[in-house]
Design an enzyme around this catalytic site. Structure first.
Site, short mmCIF file in Angstrom:
data_model
loop_
_atom_site.label_atom_id
_atom_site.label_comp_id
_atom_site.label_asym_id
_atom_site.label_seq_id
_atom_site.Cartn_x
_atom_site.Cartn_y
_atom_site.Cartn_z
N LYS A 121 0.87 -1.19 0.00
CA LYS A 121 0.00 0.00 0.00
C LYS A 121 0.89 1.23 0.00
O LYS A 121 2.03 1.18 0.47
CB LYS A 121 -0.88 0.01 1.26
CG LYS A 121 -2.13 0.84 1.11
CD LYS A 121 -3.25 0.05 0.45
CE LYS A 121 -4.48 0.88 0.23
NZ LYS A 121 -5.61 0.04 -0.23
N GLY A 233 -20.17 6.29 3.01
CA GLY A 233 -19.19 6.54 1.96
C GLY A 233 -19.89 6.57 0.62
O GLY A 233 -20.68 5.66 0.29
N GLY A 235 -18.08 7.37 -2.44
CA GLY A 235 -17.02 7.53 -3.44
C GLY A 235 -17.08 6.37 -4.41
O GLY A 235 -18.17 5.85 -4.70
N ASN A 236 -15.92 5.93 -4.87
CA ASN A 236 -15.90 4.85 -5.85
C ASN A 236 -16.67 3.63 -5.35
O ASN A 236 -17.53 3.09 -6.05
CB ASN A 236 -14.44 4.47 -6.17
CG ASN A 236 -14.38 3.25 -7.06
OD1 ASN A 236 -14.54 2.12 -6.60
ND2 ASN A 236 -14.18 3.44 -8.35
N GLY A 238 -18.80 3.21 -2.53
CA GLY A 238 -20.18 3.46 -2.11
C GLY A 238 -21.13 3.66 -3.29
O GLY A 238 -22.25 3.14 -3.29
P1 NAD Z 1 -13.30 7.52 -2.19
O1 NAD Z 1 -12.27 8.52 -1.83
O2 NAD Z 1 -13.71 7.39 -3.61
O3 NAD Z 1 -14.63 7.75 -1.30
C1 NAD Z 1 -14.60 7.82 0.09
C2 NAD Z 1 -15.99 8.24 0.56
O4 NAD Z 1 -16.03 8.18 1.98
C3 NAD Z 1 -16.37 9.67 0.17
O5 NAD Z 1 -17.73 9.74 -0.18
C4 NAD Z 1 -16.14 10.44 1.47
O6 NAD Z 1 -16.97 11.60 1.56
C5 NAD Z 1 -16.58 9.39 2.48
N1 NAD Z 1 -16.10 9.61 3.84
C6 NAD Z 1 -14.84 9.90 4.26
N2 NAD Z 1 -14.81 10.03 5.59
C7 NAD Z 1 -16.08 9.83 6.04
C8 NAD Z 1 -16.71 9.84 7.30
N3 NAD Z 1 -16.02 10.07 8.42
N4 NAD Z 1 -18.04 9.60 7.36
C9 NAD Z 1 -18.75 9.37 6.24
N5 NAD Z 1 -18.22 9.33 5.02
C10 NAD Z 1 -16.90 9.57 4.92
O7 NAD Z 1 -12.74 6.11 -1.64
P2 NAD Z 1 -13.11 4.64 -2.13
O8 NAD Z 1 -12.16 4.26 -3.19
O9 NAD Z 1 -14.56 4.55 -2.36
O10 NAD Z 1 -12.70 3.77 -0.84
C11 NAD Z 1 -13.58 3.64 0.29
C12 NAD Z 1 -13.07 2.51 1.17
O11 NAD Z 1 -13.01 1.30 0.41
C13 NAD Z 1 -11.66 2.70 1.74
O12 NAD Z 1 -11.58 2.04 3.01
C14 NAD Z 1 -10.79 1.95 0.74
O13 NAD Z 1 -9.55 1.56 1.29
C15 NAD Z 1 -11.69 0.78 0.46
N6 NAD Z 1 -11.42 0.09 -0.81
C16 NAD Z 1 -11.43 0.74 -2.00
C17 NAD Z 1 -11.20 0.04 -3.18
C18 NAD Z 1 -11.29 0.68 -4.53
O14 NAD Z 1 -11.20 -0.06 -5.54
N7 NAD Z 1 -11.48 1.97 -4.64
C19 NAD Z 1 -10.92 -1.35 -3.13
C20 NAD Z 1 -10.93 -1.99 -1.89
C21 NAD Z 1 -11.18 -1.27 -0.75
#
Ligand code: NAD
Length: 443
Positions: A121, A233, A235-236, A238
């Protein structure tokens, strides 16, 4: 190193401020399972800590002409099963201990879904939304300039995570290719489609979460079209969970929580009839912040940041950050909840796990639940090697098959051995990593 993540929910209803060290949490989870399995001291010594860690400075010339120096990181936890693999996170509160934890969880993730990869990471302590596009590109290229000798398709392959996007992966791939003098798309995954990316990569993590919710519902005898969910969440992960839960399963998502950057607080957006994911996505920026005025104008309720957790739904999906369901917040979970699908990495602390286990909530553990992204990242690397690309349908079908098989492997073991699913997933993953270390003569 004593590292803390400030997890601050400011709400009219409750105020929970806690300090969680994700690496200590990851080690505590590992130690517990190592004891349960009677793991040898030799294997424990290697696996409790990352194999390699890099911390470097990235000087970036800002738009005002001044140089600003950012701290960058890359941690390679284990590469016994193949090249290290894991995302790059751009987050203001990023620290070495968060990255260590995330790297360790990547080792278990690639192993539990049986990919020939290890765990790593990386990250930068920065709020990406505070930079201009030019500054962001310079930061991405600067990250590669500092670490390019220690990554590569056969060494360590980064990808996007919180705060990073396919475009940023494209810049990083370009910088690496220039430095080594040949086009090398396989150095990084999650690139834009048409720029070496795989169709289906953007939706892979969120869709993968929902494929597993579907399998969990089969085991519990639930009807997906009657099911309701609440997500933290947007983002990607959610967003794609919301799309798949409504459009593939036919269920209803009643609320989504996000971090409101303007107000510096978390909020929950709710609609009693169910949210319209496509509408909410249309009013959300690239960092997952929803335009609450536009949501309110369309009839949505804006509630405090913890409201998502206490909704009377069938499925809860944390898909934001680590350390959200703790001994302080776990009691907010409504008794109706039957499935906790961990889209985020490390959302649940060991103390909260004990409560969930007692209550009989079916937990789909993070490194299994959100493995869809790394499975399609692996497919992306394979396609880059072949220089031949599959269709989106083919990618998603392979993803579904792969995750469905892994899901049932874990839950079969949990059932047969009367194990908490997180422990069952750990046991399968650790056994595979240990076997690879033995075969290579490390232990
Ligand atoms: P992202 O940056 O696209 O989205 C993160 C979301 O979380 C945003 O909507 C943000 O507003 C929200 N957020 C942040 N802090 C918050 C809080 N305290 N309360 C409520 N909402 C909050 O990130 P992502 O890529 O969607 O990743 C989200 C999680 O999934 C992370 O733990 C990441 O490690 C994990 N993850 C992501 C992937 C991927 O392919 N993107 C793969 C495996 C795991």
């Amino acid at each position: 190193m004593e590292k803390t993540v400030m997890n601050a929910h400011t709400s009219p209803r409750t105020r929970v401020v806690q300090e969680i060290n994700p690496f200590k949490m990851a080690q505590a989870q590992f130690d517990r399972v190592a004891d349960l399995m009677g793991l040898s001291e030799d294997a424990r010594q290697i696996l409790r800590w990352p194999l390699r860690e890099f911390r470097f400075q990235i000087p970036v010339r800002m738009d005002d002409g001044r140089i600003r120096v950012f701290f960058g990181y890359r941690v390679q936890h284990n590469d016994a099963r193949g090249p290290a693999k894991g995302g790059i996170r751009f987050h203001a509160a990023e620290t070495l201990d968060t990255i260590r934890a995330l790297a360790m969880w990547m080792t278990w993730k690639t192993a539990v879904v049986d990919l020939p990869l290890g765990g790593g990471k990386g990250g930068v302590a920065v709020d990406p939304a505070s930079l201009s596009r030019r500054e962001l590109e310079a930061l991405c290229r600067g990250w590669i300039d500092q670490i390019w000798r220690n990554i590569g398709p056969r060494i360590d392959v980064p990808a996007p995570d919180v705060g990073t996007t396919p475009q940023m992966m494209g810049w990083m791939m370009d910088e690496y290719s220039k430095l080594i003098g040949q086009y090398t798309p396989g150095v990084i995954t999650g690139k834009p489609v048409g720029g070496g990316g795989s169709p289906g990569r953007a939706e892979a993590t969120g869709f993968g979460v929902v494929y597993q919710i579907r399998e969990a519902m089969k085991r519990l005898g639930m009807n997906p079209s009657q099911a309701t969910a609440s997500i933290q969440g947007f983002g990607n992960v959610g967003q794609h969970v919301a799309l798949a839960f409504t459009e593939i399963l036919g269920g209803k998502v009643v609320s989504v929580a996000y971090w409101d950057r303007e107000d510096r607080t978390a909020r929950t957006i709710t609609h009693p009839d169910g949210i319209d994911p496509r509408f909410l996505i249309s009013i959300t920026d690239i960092y997952g912040t929803i335009d609450k005025q536009k949501a309110q104008a369309a009839g949505y309720l804006v509630e405090d940041g913890l409201a998502w957790l206490s909704k009377p739904v069938d499925v809860l999906i944390p898909a934001a950050l680590e350390g959200q369901i703790t001994e302080h917040t776990v009691h907010l979970i409504h008794p109706k909840v039957r499935i906790l699908a961990e889209g985020a990495n490390g959302p649940t602390t060991p103390e909260a796990d004990r409560v969930l286990q007692e209550r009989g909530v079916m937990v789909i553990p993070d490194f299994l639940c959100n493995a869809g992204g790394v499975v399609v990242s692996y497919f992306e690397g394979v396609q880059n090697e072949m220089n031949y690309y599959w269709s989106r349908e083919e990618v998603l079908q392979r993803l579904d098959q792969h995750l469905t098989r892994s899901f049932h492997e874990v839950f079969r073991l949990a059932e047969e051995e009367h194990l908490y699913p997180r422990d069952a997933a750990y046991i399968l993953a650790i056994q595979r990593v240990v076997r690879a270390m033995e075969m290579r003569g490390w232990i």
